[in-house]
Scaffold this motif. Structure first.
Motif, PDB file in Angstrom:
ATOM      1  N   THR A  64       0.817  -1.199   0.000  1.00 33.16           N
ATOM      2  CA  THR A  64       0.000   0.000   0.000  1.00 33.16           C
ATOM      3  C   THR A  64       0.858   1.259   0.000  1.00 33.16           C
ATOM      4  O   THR A  64       0.591   2.196  -0.748  1.00 33.16           O
ATOM      5  CB  THR A  64      -0.909  -0.003   1.239  1.00 33.16           C
ATOM      6  N   ILE A  84       1.116   4.380  -2.611  1.00 33.78           N
ATOM      7  CA  ILE A  84       1.021   5.798  -2.253  1.00 33.78           C
ATOM      8  C   ILE A  84       2.206   6.563  -2.828  1.00 33.78           C
ATOM      9  O   ILE A  84       2.070   7.699  -3.284  1.00 33.78           O
ATOM     10  CB  ILE A  84       0.943   5.969  -0.726  1.00 33.78           C
ATOM     11  N   PHE A 136       1.453   7.547  -6.252  1.00 36.46           N
ATOM     12  CA  PHE A 136       0.566   8.710  -6.278  1.00 36.46           C
ATOM     13  C   PHE A 136       1.336   9.993  -5.976  1.00 36.46           C
ATOM     14  O   PHE A 136       1.049  11.054  -6.548  1.00 36.46           O
ATOM     15  CB  PHE A 136      -0.567   8.546  -5.255  1.00 36.46           C
ATOM     16  N   LEU A 137       2.312   9.904  -5.057  1.00 36.02           N
ATOM     17  CA  LEU A 137       3.091  11.102  -4.717  1.00 36.02           C
ATOM     18  C   LEU A 137       3.897  11.592  -5.925  1.00 36.02           C
ATOM     19  O   LEU A 137       3.953  12.790  -6.190  1.00 36.02           O
ATOM     20  CB  LEU A 137       4.035  10.804  -3.554  1.00 36.02           C
ATOM     21  N   GLY A 148       5.985  14.923   1.156  1.00 40.36           N
ATOM     22  CA  GLY A 148       5.806  13.511   0.832  1.00 40.36           C
ATOM     23  C   GLY A 148       6.952  12.638   1.323  1.00 40.36           C
ATOM     24  O   GLY A 148       6.782  11.440   1.514  1.00 40.36           O
TER      25      GLY A 148
END
Lengths: 297, 55, 222, 152
Positions: A180, A184, A187-188, A216
């Protein structure tokens, strides 16, 4: 450049590389050593030629453009040689695994890609931070040049991981902490690129992107230590400093060679991209016009 | 050498799909990125030339 | 404690009161989204109570997010933001007042409404109290982290969608611990670990987010 | 009360550090309590598992416990953490790494009789990679003398 400055620059590179390596191989166990190395790196950074008196001269896009051009073939050839040798070790020399058979050979792309996805993010955040702190254009350009390659490696780590998970764990995907947080991370990267793309003023885009990259960066340790914090399906890391790798030597060698190859590839590609960005952004500068005239002749 | 024959090599102990898909996709991404970058740099150079000729 | 801080807070609250329809949007969004799920999934109360923690948390998260793009936009348009940047008060402090106002207007109503929605989803009583507690501890983090995204996208093209792309990945830990807390108490486990992680996230965000937001505002408005 | 700007900044920094300390305490507190991806058979035996719902259970497949049902599809095996055991029933395809004595994670529900009905079985492997001959040699060394510590 004087000898003293060369030594400082080399020391800086070695200190920062050692700090990064220790962080990724031994995590928080050696946090004191890591902080000391980073501190040393920072001191050397202030002293070294590139970051003190001559910083602005060396860090100008104009002087970096030809330097980058000279560096690219070296890194590209190094990457090519390493990848050929690495593939040879991975497929011809490394033995079959005792529990996973041949499927474990995915490790030779999966682990290097996963490492790169994190290292590139750290490098990106580092350059973004330098760009923000010293207000240097070139650092921000470096951060921007690294992002797409980092996103590609993150995607590769996810896809190869799921292709490995299917035959071994029995599923393409589980929502465990490590998978997961790698998602992420993707996505960052995408958010960073989208933010830069949607702000018209490039200097403003640089600084906004830099801030986002730093915010991030909090995510990277969460990815790395999630395996230890949560007891998850994903196995622990096979390589720890201080202990022998929990792998056969040739397997380890293949993995390290592939990781080095990916690293060299990343540097070559980022340098090509930074040259593109320089051309695109400095189109109206006199030196770019001179350069293009020269290249036609 | 680990392999008795080429077919054994391509078969990857029954995991051919997973192993070759992983390596193939990685190769594809690398090739695509390099080609895209070549395009981008030649385009950037072309535009720069165009601009400098207009002066 | 600080006059400028109170001024910003009351000003934002007053503005929100004058534009009540904006608050209503957030409020009704939460109600409608969480009421749509039973219609789509079916009225089996076992299934509903199983998906309730996740659905309610996602609805709360999205409801808080749709109002984010307005957080600094009006102040940016009427010049109040520039005044704040020039003021002798630390910008991060003033920003924290604006974030508090946003939470009072968009976060708190969701917290207060949650028990009613929880009843619709056939949640047991302990789970409902955990839901309220988790939202109370978690929604401040949503407003705080969201403010960074809102400040970064101020003046960018297509900022509505961009805020979602920037902010949602950072919201994920809050979502995970929030819904796990509710699920834990639903199944007779202690939600204490998840709740204290939520509180920790909110506290860290409380310290760091106003600073980051202030820096982002200085970048966006210059 | 008119505070100097410098003093005010000190107070703010102090508050910030205090809040960060509090957050660190809360995180440490959370990791002391039980937060796991799967539950162990010991936890099942002590009733420390979610009620009325599915969960994951993890451990080793007990040696010589694996049995295939008459229909050829359903399987039975026992998950152990070397202290307690839980019998598992599962219908479906097993992953390649599923073996007696190896790690496994099963998702499913605990029945009234204490049998765990799994809807999904995943293999959990360790971080050791070596050729079969080396694994064989390690195993032999271990059976010869129990003082040799094997990586788990």
């Amino acid at each position: 450049m004087s000898l003293k400055k060369i030594i400082f620059a080399l020391g800086l590179i070695i200190a920062l590389t050692a700090a990064t390596l220790i962080f990724f191989t031994h995590g928080l166990n050696y946090i004191g050593v890591n902080v000391a190395l980073l501190g040393l790196g920072a001191v050397l950074m202030r002293q070294s030629a590139y970051f003190s008196d001559n910083f602005y001269q060396h860090a100008s896009p104009q002087s970096f453009y030809p330097t980058a051009g000279r560096m690219i073939p070296w890194f590209a050839w190094l990457a090519a040689v390493l990848v050929i040798y690495g593939l040879y070790i991975s497929f011809a020399i490394a033995p079959t695994d005792f529990q996973q058979g041949e499927a474990y050979r995915i490790i030779f792309v999966h682990v290097p890609a996963a490492w790169m996805s994190m290292v590139i993010y750290l490098a990106m955040a580092f350059w973004a931070g330098v760009g923000l702190a010293l207000n240097s254009k070139l650092s921000a350009m470096m951060a921007q040049a690294l992002a797409p390659t980092g996103a590609i490696f993150t995607l590769l780590a996810l896809v190869t991981g799921s292709l490995w998970g299917k035959p071994m764990w029995g599923t393409y995907w589980v929502w465990d902490a490590r998978l997961t947080s790698e998602l992420i991370l993707l996505f960052l990267y995408l958010g960073f690129m989208a933010l830069q793309a949607s702000i018209d003023d490039p200097r403003k885009a640089d600084r906004a992107g830099a801030l986002l990259a730093l915010v991030g960066a909090v995510n990277i340790p969460i990815i790395y230590f999630s395996v230890k914090w949560w007891n998850t399906l994903h196995q622990g890391s096979s390589i720890n400093m201080g202990a022998a790798p929990k792998m056969a030597a040739t397997m380890f060698e293949g993995m390290i060679l592939m990781a080095l190859a990916f690293w060299m590839y990343t540097i070559a590609v980022a340098l090509i991209r930074v040259r593109c960005i320089i051309l695109e952004r400095e189109r109206n500068a006199g030196w770019v016009k001179e350069l293009s005239v020269k290249e036609i002749a | 050498m680990q392999w008795e024959s080429w077919s054994a090599f391509f078969n990857m102990g029954g995991y051919a799909f997973y192993v070759w898909f992983s390596f193939g996709l990685t190769a594809l991404c690398v090739v695509w990125e390099v080609i895209a970058l070549r395009k981008r740099s030649s385009e950037a150079l072309r535009l720069t030339r165009l601009l400098s000729q207009n002066d | 404690m600080n006059n400028a801080w109170l001024t910003v807070l009351t000003r934002d609250l007053l503005q929100a009161y004058r534009r009540r329809s904006d608050i209503a949007t957030t409020f009704f969004f939460f109600v409608i989204v969480s009421s749509l799920f039973p219609l789509g999934v079916g009225s089996d109360s076992a299934i509903l109570s199983m998906i309730a923690p996740g659905v309610l948390w996602v609805a709360a998260l999205l409801a808080g997010m749709i109002s984010l793009s307005r957080l600094f936009a009006t102040d940016f348009a009427d010049g109040a933001l520039e005044q704040m940047l020039l003021s002798p008060q630390p910008l991060a402090l003033l920003v924290s007042a604006k974030i508090l106002a946003h939470w009072l207007v968009c976060g708190l109503p969701v917290v207060l409404l949650a028990p009613i929605i929880g009843l619709q989803y056939a949640l047991p009583n302990e789970a409902i109290s955990t839901l309220v507690l988790s939202l109370l501890l978690g929604t401040p983090a949503l407003s705080l982290i969201g403010a960074i995204g809102a400040a970064l996208t101020l003046g960018a093209r297509g900022s509505g969608l961009l805020v979602a792309l920037l902010v949602l990945p950072l919201y994920i830990p809050v979502l995970i611990f929030g819904s796990l807390a509710v699920a834990a108490s639903q199944h007779g486990m202690s939600p204490q670990a998840h709740l204290s992680l939520l509180a920790a996230i909110s506290l860290l965000a409380l310290v760091l987010a106003p600073l980051a937001t202030a820096a982002a505002l200085r970048i966006s408005v210059e | 009360m008119a505070l100097k700007a410098r003093h005010k900044r000190f107070i703010l920094i102090g508050i910030g550090l205090g809040l960060i300390g509090l957050a660190a305490m809360l995180i440490l507190n959370a990791f002391q309590s039980n937060m796991v991806f799967f539950y162990t058979p010991t936890q099942v035996a002590q009733g420390e598992v979610p009620k009325n719902t599915g969960f994951r259970i993890g451990g080793l497949v007990e040696e010589k416990s694996f049995k295939r049902g008459e229909d050829g599809l359903s399987v039975r095996f026992i998950i152990t953490d070397t202290a307690k055991t839980v019998p598992v029933i599962y219908k479906g395809v097993l992953p390649d790494l599923f073996k007696e004595g190896k790690g496994v994670v099963a998702q499913g529900k605990l029945g009234e009789d204490g049998t765990f009905t799994a809807s999904e079985v995943l293999a959990k492997h360790d971080e050791n990679y070596m050729p079969p001959e080396a694994a064989e040699a390690l195993k032999r060394a271990q059976t010869q003398s129990n003082t040799v510590v094997m990586p788990k």
